[in-house]
Design an enzyme around this catalytic site. Structure first.
Site, mmCIF file in Angstrom:
data_model
loop_
_atom_site.group_PDB
_atom_site.id
_atom_site.type_symbol
_atom_site.label_atom_id
_atom_site.label_comp_id
_atom_site.label_asym_id
_atom_site.label_seq_id
_atom_site.Cartn_x
_atom_site.Cartn_y
_atom_site.Cartn_z
ATOM 1 N N ASP A 21 15.685 -73.087 22.314
ATOM 2 C CA ASP A 21 15.937 -74.134 23.313
ATOM 3 C C ASP A 21 14.627 -74.708 23.859
ATOM 4 O OD1 ASP A 21 17.476 -75.800 24.851
ATOM 5 O OD2 ASP A 21 18.020 -74.292 26.341
ATOM 6 N N HIS A 38 12.322 -81.968 18.287
ATOM 7 C CA HIS A 38 13.137 -81.298 17.258
ATOM 8 C C HIS A 38 12.309 -81.068 15.985
ATOM 9 C CE1 HIS A 38 16.564 -81.565 19.823
ATOM 10 N NE2 HIS A 38 16.733 -82.864 19.706
ATOM 11 N N LEU A 132 14.615 -60.552 4.093
ATOM 12 C CA LEU A 132 15.208 -60.985 5.358
ATOM 13 C C LEU A 132 16.517 -61.747 5.120
ATOM 14 C CD1 LEU A 132 14.733 -61.542 8.498
ATOM 15 C CD2 LEU A 132 13.791 -63.741 7.764
HETATM 16 C C1 IPE Z 1 22.073 -74.132 23.026
HETATM 17 O O1 IPE Z 1 21.192 -74.999 23.655
HETATM 18 C C2 IPE Z 1 22.318 -74.561 21.614
HETATM 19 C C3 IPE Z 1 21.163 -74.480 20.708
HETATM 20 C C4 IPE Z 1 19.979 -74.044 21.010
HETATM 21 C C5 IPE Z 1 21.414 -74.918 19.371
HETATM 22 P P1 IPE Z 1 21.726 -76.207 24.563
HETATM 23 O O2 IPE Z 1 20.514 -76.899 25.043
HETATM 24 O O3 IPE Z 1 22.716 -77.007 23.827
HETATM 25 O O4 IPE Z 1 22.473 -75.424 25.725
HETATM 26 P P2 IPE Z 1 22.849 -75.870 27.199
HETATM 27 O O5 IPE Z 1 23.559 -77.197 27.087
HETATM 28 O O6 IPE Z 1 21.578 -75.999 27.967
HETATM 29 O O7 IPE Z 1 23.722 -74.769 27.706
HETATM 30 C C1 IPE Z 2 17.250 -77.168 21.485
HETATM 31 O O1 IPE Z 2 16.483 -78.016 22.280
HETATM 32 C C2 IPE Z 2 17.726 -77.851 20.232
HETATM 33 C C3 IPE Z 2 19.180 -78.061 20.179
HETATM 34 C C4 IPE Z 2 20.024 -77.729 21.098
HETATM 35 C C5 IPE Z 2 19.681 -78.703 18.995
HETATM 36 P P1 IPE Z 2 17.159 -79.042 23.297
HETATM 37 O O2 IPE Z 2 17.362 -80.338 22.600
HETATM 38 O O3 IPE Z 2 18.373 -78.457 23.916
HETATM 39 O O4 IPE Z 2 16.006 -79.191 24.358
HETATM 40 P P2 IPE Z 2 16.156 -79.312 25.940
HETATM 41 O O5 IPE Z 2 17.005 -78.175 26.413
HETATM 42 O O6 IPE Z 2 16.806 -80.646 26.215
HETATM 43 O O7 IPE Z 2 14.746 -79.233 26.452
HETATM 44 MG MG MG Z 3 18.675 -77.340 25.567
#
Ligand code: IPE
Ligand code: IPE
Ligand code: MG
Length: 243
Positions: A21, A38, A132
């Site tokens: 995240d 990303h 792995l």
């Molecule tokens: C969880 O992250 C999903 C992934 C890392 C793929 P999100 O960014 O979607 O989660 P929330 O919305 O903060 O709970």
């Molecule tokens: C995690 O990073 C990637 C996915 C959930 C696909 P985020 O896109 O959720 O990044 P933040 O949480 O907005 O910083």
């Molecule tokens: Mg996120």
């Protein structure tokens, strides 16, 4: 800086799961589009896979796209799918060369046909590898997984293929996407959020949870070593007293 001596410990965690995240916040902090976060996040995946191989971890499960991430703007969903396509095209041969077995969990049905083919191809190509096991969760959500398991169990019972009184926890687990995989010993979530966001709710029942502030694109081998080091210091009691 203190050097971590992980070799003093006999056994690394068998299974590490990661909620990757913070890509969006990483990009925002630099005035870049979310896509840039990303993209850097995908580079961090390379690093963590290599690091897990080096540390002798047997299973790495990565949350790449949740069943709730479809709520994002269509342009971001498209970017994430394009990145997944690119990752699968670019990385599978090298992963195969490194003896990594690549698996996927989550509901594939709404994914584009070419992504489904890349996923199937990756699983087939790497299925006999013995290094792995890298499991990538795409369109994954625990509620959906557990509900699907319940439906399949109900069907098996109604067809006489399964007796209700033989439905143990072990049998139930065989109906989950993670059948044949041990539960995670260690869950890491980056970016400072302290929630599971519908990830592996059954499987994480007794995992050690580590939340770190590092944003996923900045995640390094050092971060993994720090998490593993903290994991070694935890006392896993599984409900028992430790005398
Ligand atoms: C969880 O992250 C999903 C992934 C890392 C793929 P999100 O960014 O979607 O989660 P929330 O919305 O903060 O709970
Ligand atoms: C995690 O990073 C990637 C996915 C959930 C696909 P985020 O896109 O959720 O990044 P933040 O949480 O907005 O910083
Ligand atoms: Mg996120």
């Amino acid at each position: 800086m203190q050097v971590l001596d992980l070799e003093q410990f006999a056994k690394p965690p068998t299974h590490v799961a990661i909620i990757m995240d913070g890509n969006g916040r990483w990009a925002k902090a630099r005035g870049l589009p979310r896509l840039a976060g990303h993209q850097r996040g995908a580079e961090a995946v390379r690093v963590v896979v290599e690091s897990c191989c080096e540390l002798g971890i047997s299973y790495l499960t990565l949350y790449a796209f949740s069943s709730e991430n479809w709520k994002r703007p269509p342009s971001e969903v498209d970017d994430l799918m394009a990145l997944l396509r690119h990752y699968l095209r670019r990385e599978i041969s090298e992963l195969h060369g490194n003896n990594v077995r690549v698996c996927f969990i989550g509901d594939r049905s709404p994914l584009a046909d070419d992504i489904k083919s890349l996923i199937d191809g990756a699983e087939t190509k790497t299925g006999a590898n013995t290094g792995l096991t890298l499991t990538i969760a795409i369109n994954y959500g625990s509620h959906n997984e557990i509900l699907g398991a319940c439906k399949n169990i109900a069907q098996a019972v109604s067809e006489g293929a399964l007796r209700l009184d033989s439905l143990t926890e072990d049998v139930f687990e065989r109906f989950l996407d993670t059948a044949n995989m041990p539960p995670p010993d260690l869950l890491i979530r980056t970016s400072g959020e302290q929630r599971l966001s519908n990830f592996l709710l059954w499987q994480l029942a007794y995992s050690e949870l580590i939340f770190m502030d590092t944003l996923w694109p900045d995640f390094s081998k050092r971060n993994l070593e720090e998490a593993v080091s903290e994991y070694y210091g935890r006392d896993r009691r599984y409900g028992a007293s430790n005398g």
